[in-house]
Enzyme design. Structure first.
Site, PDB file in Angstrom:
ATOM      1  N   SER A  32       0.816  -1.225   0.000  1.00 42.28           N
ATOM      2  CA  SER A  32       0.000   0.000   0.000  1.00 42.28           C
ATOM      3  C   SER A  32       0.848   1.273   0.000  1.00 42.28           C
ATOM      4  CB  SER A  32      -0.958   0.013   1.193  1.00 42.28           C
ATOM      5  OG  SER A  32      -1.991  -0.912   0.971  1.00 42.28           O
ATOM      6  N   LYS A  87      -9.354  -4.542  11.487  1.00 33.47           N
ATOM      7  CA  LYS A  87     -10.594  -3.963  10.926  1.00 33.47           C
ATOM      8  C   LYS A  87     -11.795  -4.085  11.859  1.00 33.47           C
ATOM      9  CE  LYS A  87      -8.865  -4.933   6.375  1.00 33.47           C
ATOM     10  NZ  LYS A  87      -9.071  -5.355   5.016  1.00 33.47           N
ATOM     11  N   ASN A 108     -11.975  -0.422   7.118  1.00 33.21           N
ATOM     12  CA  ASN A 108     -10.588  -0.512   6.626  1.00 33.21           C
ATOM     13  C   ASN A 108     -10.031   0.857   6.250  1.00 33.21           C
ATOM     14  OD1 ASN A 108     -11.891   0.009   4.172  1.00 33.21           O
ATOM     15  ND2 ASN A 108     -10.499  -1.285   3.009  1.00 33.21           N
ATOM     16  N   ASP A 123     -13.381  -2.544   1.185  1.00 31.00           N
ATOM     17  CA  ASP A 123     -12.984  -3.894   0.747  1.00 31.00           C
ATOM     18  C   ASP A 123     -14.008  -4.510  -0.208  1.00 31.00           C
ATOM     19  OD1 ASP A 123     -10.527  -4.164   1.960  1.00 31.00           O
ATOM     20  OD2 ASP A 123     -11.333  -5.084   3.785  1.00 31.00           O
ATOM     21  N   GLY A 148     -13.516 -17.473   5.707  1.00 34.27           N
ATOM     22  CA  GLY A 148     -13.097 -16.462   6.672  1.00 34.27           C
ATOM     23  C   GLY A 148     -14.281 -15.699   7.236  1.00 34.27           C
ATOM     24  N   GLY A 271      -5.034 -11.280  -4.853  1.00 35.62           N
ATOM     25  CA  GLY A 271      -5.736 -10.105  -4.342  1.00 35.62           C
ATOM     26  C   GLY A 271      -5.200  -8.758  -4.809  1.00 35.62           C
TER      27      GLY A 271
HETATM   28  P1  NAP Z   1      -8.543 -10.758  10.283  1.00 35.79           P
HETATM   29  O1  NAP Z   1      -9.627  -9.804  10.616  1.00 35.79           O
HETATM   30  O2  NAP Z   1      -7.435 -10.964  11.239  1.00 35.79           O
HETATM   31  O3  NAP Z   1      -9.229 -12.184   9.977  1.00 35.79           O
HETATM   32  C1  NAP Z   1      -8.429 -13.296   9.710  1.00 35.79           C
HETATM   33  C2  NAP Z   1      -9.281 -14.442   9.199  1.00 35.79           C
HETATM   34  O4  NAP Z   1      -8.406 -15.508   8.814  1.00 35.79           O
HETATM   35  C3  NAP Z   1     -10.231 -15.034  10.238  1.00 35.79           C
HETATM   36  O5  NAP Z   1     -11.382 -15.515   9.599  1.00 35.79           O
HETATM   37  C4  NAP Z   1      -9.389 -16.182  10.816  1.00 35.79           C
HETATM   38  O6  NAP Z   1     -10.181 -17.208  11.353  1.00 35.79           O
HETATM   39  C5  NAP Z   1      -8.734 -16.690   9.559  1.00 35.79           C
HETATM   40  N1  NAP Z   1      -7.496 -17.434   9.771  1.00 35.79           N
HETATM   41  C6  NAP Z   1      -6.319 -16.960  10.266  1.00 35.79           C
HETATM   42  N2  NAP Z   1      -5.379 -17.921  10.254  1.00 35.79           N
HETATM   43  C7  NAP Z   1      -5.973 -19.036   9.734  1.00 35.79           C
HETATM   44  C8  NAP Z   1      -5.533 -20.358   9.460  1.00 35.79           C
HETATM   45  N3  NAP Z   1      -4.275 -20.737   9.731  1.00 35.79           N
HETATM   46  N4  NAP Z   1      -6.397 -21.228   8.917  1.00 35.79           N
HETATM   47  C9  NAP Z   1      -7.661 -20.849   8.633  1.00 35.79           C
HETATM   48  N5  NAP Z   1      -8.161 -19.622   8.879  1.00 35.79           N
HETATM   49  C10 NAP Z   1      -7.321 -18.726   9.419  1.00 35.79           C
HETATM   50  O7  NAP Z   1      -7.824 -10.350   8.907  1.00 35.79           O
HETATM   51  P2  NAP Z   1      -8.482  -9.626   7.638  1.00 35.79           P
HETATM   52  O8  NAP Z   1      -8.235  -8.176   7.721  1.00 35.79           O
HETATM   53  O9  NAP Z   1      -9.856 -10.154   7.492  1.00 35.79           O
HETATM   54  O10 NAP Z   1      -7.560 -10.173   6.449  1.00 35.79           O
HETATM   55  C11 NAP Z   1      -7.664 -11.508   6.004  1.00 35.79           C
HETATM   56  C12 NAP Z   1      -6.784 -11.721   4.779  1.00 35.79           C
HETATM   57  O11 NAP Z   1      -7.282 -10.984   3.654  1.00 35.79           O
HETATM   58  C13 NAP Z   1      -5.349 -11.261   4.978  1.00 35.79           C
HETATM   59  O12 NAP Z   1      -4.501 -12.198   4.373  1.00 35.79           O
HETATM   60  C14 NAP Z   1      -5.279  -9.932   4.242  1.00 35.79           C
HETATM   61  O13 NAP Z   1      -3.992  -9.658   3.785  1.00 35.79           O
HETATM   62  C15 NAP Z   1      -6.248 -10.195   3.087  1.00 35.79           C
HETATM   63  N6  NAP Z   1      -6.851  -8.955   2.568  1.00 35.79           N
HETATM   64  C16 NAP Z   1      -6.524  -8.539   1.312  1.00 35.79           C
HETATM   65  C17 NAP Z   1      -7.124  -7.405   0.801  1.00 35.79           C
HETATM   66  C18 NAP Z   1      -6.791  -6.940  -0.584  1.00 35.79           C
HETATM   67  O14 NAP Z   1      -7.088  -5.785  -0.891  1.00 35.79           O
HETATM   68  N7  NAP Z   1      -6.250  -7.762  -1.430  1.00 35.79           N
HETATM   69  C19 NAP Z   1      -8.028  -6.666   1.556  1.00 35.79           C
HETATM   70  C20 NAP Z   1      -8.328  -7.132   2.823  1.00 35.79           C
HETATM   71  C21 NAP Z   1      -7.719  -8.276   3.324  1.00 35.79           C
HETATM   72  P3  NAP Z   1     -10.546 -17.275  12.934  1.00 35.79           P
HETATM   73  O15 NAP Z   1     -11.881 -16.596  13.066  1.00 35.79           O
HETATM   74  O16 NAP Z   1     -10.579 -18.715  13.189  1.00 35.79           O
HETATM   75  O17 NAP Z   1      -9.454 -16.575  13.686  1.00 35.79           O
END
Ligand code: NAP
Length: 308
Positions: A32, A87, A108, A123, A148, A271
C-alpha cells in the site's frame, strides 16, 4: 519513506505535511505505501494541493490499537488504512461509521474529523471490481463460498448480499467468530433474499462433495497463505468443482490455494486487483473525490511486489 514505523515513532512524529498510513500487524508485506505514494505523486503533478501528502507504514500490535488510533488523531494524520488484524477492532473505536460500512462490523479506511475518526469499508468495492476485472464474473447471481469471518470477510459478505448473490456460504476456522458474523448478517441477507449458510472449515472439508453447491465462486478471506509455507484453508479437490477462485492475498502472489486452482484448471486470481481498487476508493474518500490514477497505483503495486 518505506520504513516500518512503530508507536514509538508516532509519539515523536514530526512530518508536517498531510500524513496517511496503513496500520497492521504484520504490515511489512503490504505494498500500500508505494501504491499510494505513486498515486499521490501523480495527483501532486496535477494539483499542488497534494504536494506534501505522504503515505506511511506502521506496525501496531492489536493491544496497542486503541492508544494508536488516539495518537494518530492527535498527531493530525488525515487518513488511515487498517489491515490484518485491525478492521473489526477499529470498528468499535471510531467516532462514527459510514452507513454502508455499518452492517459489516469492520472498517478498513478512516478519515479524520475533528471529533475523531470516521470509518468506511472499501474492501467490498475492491472485491467486486477484482472479480469483474480478473475473473470476468460478477458477485450478482453468483453462488459464493467465502472462507473467513474476519474484517475482510465481513466487507466481502456485505457486498455479496448487497449485490444479490444467488447464495452465500461462509466457512471459518473458529465457530464463535462465524456465528457472530452470521447473526449480524442474517437480517440484511433475509431482506435481500440471499440464502445464507455457515459452517466451519473443518465441516467444509468433512462434507466433501455432499451438501455443498457446485460452480461456486470461492473467495479466500482468511490469512492462511500470508506466510509462504502456509497450507490452503481448504483443499479445492474435495469440494464440488468451483467456477473460479479469488484469493485476497497478493503477497505471496501464488498461495497454496491458487496453486491448486491452477492445477485443477480453474480460473483464479490473487488479491492485487482488489488491493488496487479498495485503495483507489480510500484515496477518493481522503481527497474528497479527486480523480484517482488507478493505472499508476497498479503499476506501482506490481513493481513493489517484484522487489519483495
Ligand atoms: P482478520 O480480521 O485478522 O481475519 C483473519 C481471518 O483468517 C479469520 O477468519 C481467521 O479465522 C482466519 N485465519 C487466520 N489464520 C488461519 C488459518 N491458519 N487457517 C484458517 N483460517 C485462518 O484479517 P483480515 O483483515 O480479514 O484479512 C484476512 C486476509 O485478507 C489477509 O490475508 C489480508 O492480507 C487479506 N486482505 C486482502 C485485501 C486486498 O485488498 N487484497 C483486503 C483485505 C484483506 P478465525 O476466526 O478462526 O481466527
Amino acid at each position: 519513506m518505506d520504513t516500518v514505523h512503530t508507536l514509538a515513532d508516532l509519539a515523536n512524529w514530526s512530518y508536517t505535511g498531510t500524513a496517511l498510513a496503513v496500520v497492521g500487524h504484520p504490515v511489512a508485506h503490504s505494498v500500500s505505501p508505494p501504491m499510494h505514494n505513486a498515486a499521490l505523486a501523480r495527483l501532486a503533478a496535477r494539483n499542488p494541493l497534494f504536494a506534501h501528502w505522504r503515505y506511511f507504514r506502521f506496525d501496531v500490535p492489536p493491544d496497542d490499537l486503541p492508544r494508536a488510533l488516539k495518537l494518530f488523531h492527535a498527531k493530525h494524520f488525515h487518513g488511515l488504512n487498517l489491515t490484518v488484524p485491525h478492521k473489526v477492532l477499529a470498528f468499535g473505536r471510531v467516532a462514527t461509521v459510514d452507513a454502508a460500512a455499518q452492517p459489516s462490523g469492520a472498517v478498513n479506511t478512516l478519515l479524520r474529523a475533528d471529533a475523531g475518526w470516521h470509518g468506511f469499508n472499501t474492501d467490498g468495492h475492491g472485491l467486486a471490481a477484482a472479480v469483474h476485472e480478473e475473473l470476468r464474473r460478477e458477485l450478482a447471481g453468483a453462488t459464493v463460498l467465502l472462507l473467513g469471518a474476519g474484517g475482510a470477510a465481513r466487507g466481502a459478505a456485505v457486498e455479496c448480499v448487497n449485490r444479490k448473490a444467488a447464495a452465500l456460504w461462509i466457512a471459518n476456522r473458529t465457530r464463535s467468530h462465524l456465528n457472530a458474523l452470521l447473526k449480524e448478517l442474517a437480517p440484511l441477507a433475509e431482506a435481500a433474499g440471499v440464502p445464507l449458510h455457515g459452517l466451519t472449515l473443518e465441516e467444509l472439508a468433512a462434507r466433501g462433495h455432499g451438501g455443498l453447491p457446485a460452480h461456486a465462486l470461492v473467495i479466500n478471506a482468511t490469512s492462511a497463505g500470508l506466510r509462504v509455507n502456509d497450507a490452503a484453508p481448504v483443499a479445492l479437490a474435495r469440494l464440488p468443482r468451483p467456477a473460479a477462485v479469488l484469493d485476497m492475498i497478493y503477497n505471496p502472489p501464488h498461495t497454496a490455494l491458487l496453486r491448486e486452482a491452477g492445477e485443477l484448471g480453474l480460473p483464479h486470481a490473487n488479491g492485487l486487483s482488489m488491493l488496487v481498487h479498495q485503495g483507489a476508493k480510500a484515496l477518493e474518500i481522503w481527497t474528497a473525490g479527486a480523480q484517482i490514477p488507478v493505472g499508476s497505483m497498479r503499476a506501482a503495486a506490481e513493481a513493489a511486489l517484484q522487489k519483495k
